[in-house]
Design a protein around this motif. Structure first.
Motif, mmCIF file in Angstrom:
data_model
loop_
_atom_site.group_PDB
_atom_site.id
_atom_site.type_symbol
_atom_site.label_atom_id
_atom_site.label_comp_id
_atom_site.label_asym_id
_atom_site.label_seq_id
_atom_site.Cartn_x
_atom_site.Cartn_y
_atom_site.Cartn_z
ATOM 1 N N TRP A 101 38.539 49.860 49.778
ATOM 2 C CA TRP A 101 38.193 48.369 49.466
ATOM 3 C C TRP A 101 39.482 47.583 49.213
ATOM 4 O O TRP A 101 39.638 46.727 49.586
ATOM 5 C CB TRP A 101 37.078 48.060 48.556
ATOM 6 N N ALA A 102 40.136 48.046 48.089
ATOM 7 C CA ALA A 102 41.318 47.348 47.639
ATOM 8 C C ALA A 102 42.267 47.450 48.885
ATOM 9 O O ALA A 102 43.213 46.703 49.037
ATOM 10 C CB ALA A 102 41.783 48.165 46.499
ATOM 11 N N ARG A 105 42.912 44.539 51.190
ATOM 12 C CA ARG A 105 43.330 43.430 50.447
ATOM 13 C C ARG A 105 44.663 43.598 49.845
ATOM 14 O O ARG A 105 45.053 42.513 49.520
ATOM 15 C CB ARG A 105 42.211 43.104 49.544
ATOM 16 N N GLU A 114 48.976 50.872 40.059
ATOM 17 C CA GLU A 114 48.017 51.278 39.291
ATOM 18 C C GLU A 114 47.666 52.435 39.082
ATOM 19 O O GLU A 114 47.136 52.950 37.994
ATOM 20 C CB GLU A 114 46.621 50.586 39.822
ATOM 21 N N LEU A 161 49.186 40.619 39.382
ATOM 22 C CA LEU A 161 47.517 41.017 39.430
ATOM 23 C C LEU A 161 46.642 40.076 40.242
ATOM 24 O O LEU A 161 47.014 38.954 40.751
ATOM 25 C CB LEU A 161 47.197 40.545 37.890
ATOM 26 N N HIS A 162 45.896 41.184 41.072
ATOM 27 C CA HIS A 162 45.026 40.668 42.231
ATOM 28 C C HIS A 162 43.738 40.959 41.976
ATOM 29 O O HIS A 162 43.327 41.880 41.050
ATOM 30 C CB HIS A 162 45.377 40.716 43.484
ATOM 31 N N MET A 163 42.640 40.371 42.306
ATOM 32 C CA MET A 163 41.324 40.845 42.160
ATOM 33 C C MET A 163 40.876 42.387 42.586
ATOM 34 O O MET A 163 40.373 42.987 41.860
ATOM 35 C CB MET A 163 40.268 39.681 42.950
ATOM 36 N N ALA A 164 41.543 42.749 43.724
ATOM 37 C CA ALA A 164 41.491 44.033 43.917
ATOM 38 C C ALA A 164 42.192 45.073 42.952
ATOM 39 O O ALA A 164 41.698 46.158 43.085
ATOM 40 C CB ALA A 164 42.082 44.226 45.461
ATOM 41 N N ASP A 165 43.184 44.715 42.188
ATOM 42 C CA ASP A 165 43.613 45.604 41.337
ATOM 43 C C ASP A 165 42.655 45.978 40.400
ATOM 44 O O ASP A 165 42.620 47.133 39.662
ATOM 45 C CB ASP A 165 44.791 44.756 40.514
ATOM 46 N N LEU A 166 41.621 44.945 39.997
ATOM 47 C CA LEU A 166 40.417 45.507 39.059
ATOM 48 C C LEU A 166 39.817 46.765 39.704
ATOM 49 O O LEU A 166 39.298 47.523 38.875
ATOM 50 C CB LEU A 166 39.637 44.522 38.852
ATOM 51 N N ALA A 167 39.747 46.668 41.139
ATOM 52 C CA ALA A 167 39.031 47.727 41.773
ATOM 53 C C ALA A 167 39.690 48.910 41.543
ATOM 54 O O ALA A 167 39.326 50.106 41.274
ATOM 55 C CB ALA A 167 38.667 47.432 43.231
#
Length: 307
Positions: A101-102, A105, A114, A161-167
């Motif tokens: 998913w990451a 993006r 990461e 940092l991007h939202m996909a980084d949290l994934a």
């Protein structure tokens, strides 16, 4: 006393040789894993996150079933089932789905940053789960290696940092438990048996997920996928999901979870290298320099004690 000395020396050499072989297998696993993010990025556009992620284990299941049948392996004892489920949750469902998913993006080279946290996370989980006790010097070397990658990422602009980084961070945490548990089970079941059984017990749920996904999204992606996407998906199933884990868990079973996990500090740099070769993403001298510095810290860490 003198008569026992050769035996003791031989025992030390045997232990060191087993550990070195474990590190070698761990390196083979890391090389296989280094292609995971570039391959996921190449495949996810055509196949989506479900098929590229957990769905790739259906390809690995063919090899797992064949190996277990050929070797006439007995079914795992019921005491091993919770551990195998933990391996499946992290290595077959959690990490593959979240990373796929990451990668829809983020650039693969960005996602590699990461993964610098994974060896440290795996060693930490192993101290809790497997009761390994690395020395202070080991932790200092591990933190130095992680710090090298983070500083490299900061100054090269890959660490925004991007939202996909949290994934991806979530994927790191989940798969760290799978690595530590798989490394423990490898000492009892064998390296390749761990991932083989974990894949097979996951097949019913994977098939369900894939059928639901294809029902909702259709099969147009499969019909129009490029050969590069198909090759990437096949690699994810054969190389990353099966043979990579065979080498990885075999190495952990021989060399210890905490120590062998340190080899994964090389994975971000190998991923950037493969991303440059396969996807045309950038490769700089700073990447090469940072990689050699990480190798230095890993080499120092190898000489530290783990109880």
């Amino acid at each position: 006393m003198l008569g026992k000395a050769p035996s003791m020396i031989h025992g030390v050499r045997t232990s060191n040789g087993r550990e070195s072989l474990g590190l070698f297998y761990g390196l083979l696993g890391v090389i296989a894993f280094s292609l995971t993010l570039p391959s996921s990025r190449a495949a996810v556009g055509a196949f989506g996150s479900i098929l590229t992620g957990p769905g790739r284990a259906l390809i690995a299941a063919v090899f797992a079933a064949a190996a277990l049948w050929w070797r006439h392996e007995r079914r795992p004892h019921k005491k091993h089932v919770p551990g195998l489920i933990m391996v499946a949750v992290g290595a077959i469902f959690g990490f593959p789905f979240l990373s796929a998913w990451a990668m829809s993006r983020l650039p693969a080279s960005h996602g590699a940053v990461e993964l610098a946290l994974l060896p440290l996370a795996t060693a930490a989980v192993s101290t809790i789960r497997n009761r390994e006790r690395p020395s202070i010097l080991f932790w200092l070397c591990s933190c130095a290696a992680a710090g090298t990658v983070i500083v490299y990422a900061w100054f090269t602009g890959l660490g925004g940092l991007h939202m996909a980084d949290l994934a991806l961070i979530g994927a790191v945490i989940i798969v760290a438990f799978a690595y530590a548990e798989g490394g423990r089970l490898a000492g009892e079941l064998g390296g390749w048996q761990v991932i083989a059984w974990a894949i097979l017990i996951s097949v019913p749920l994977i098939v369900t997920c894939v059928i639901v996904d294809l029902t909702l999204t259709g099969v147009n992606g499969l019909m129009h996928a490029s050969w590069q996407a198909w090759v990437s998906l096949l690699y994810l199933g054969i190389g990353s999901q099966f043979f990579g884990f065979v080498a990885w868990y075999t190495g952990m079973g021989m060399g210890g979870v905490a120590r062998v996990s340190q080899m994964q500090y090389l994975q971000p740099f190998l991923t950037v290298l493969f991303s440059w070769m396969l996807l045309g993403e950038k490769l700089t001298l700073s990447t090469i320099a940072a990689a050699f510095l990480v190798i230095f810290w890993v080499a120092i860490g190898k000489r530290t004690s783990i109880q």
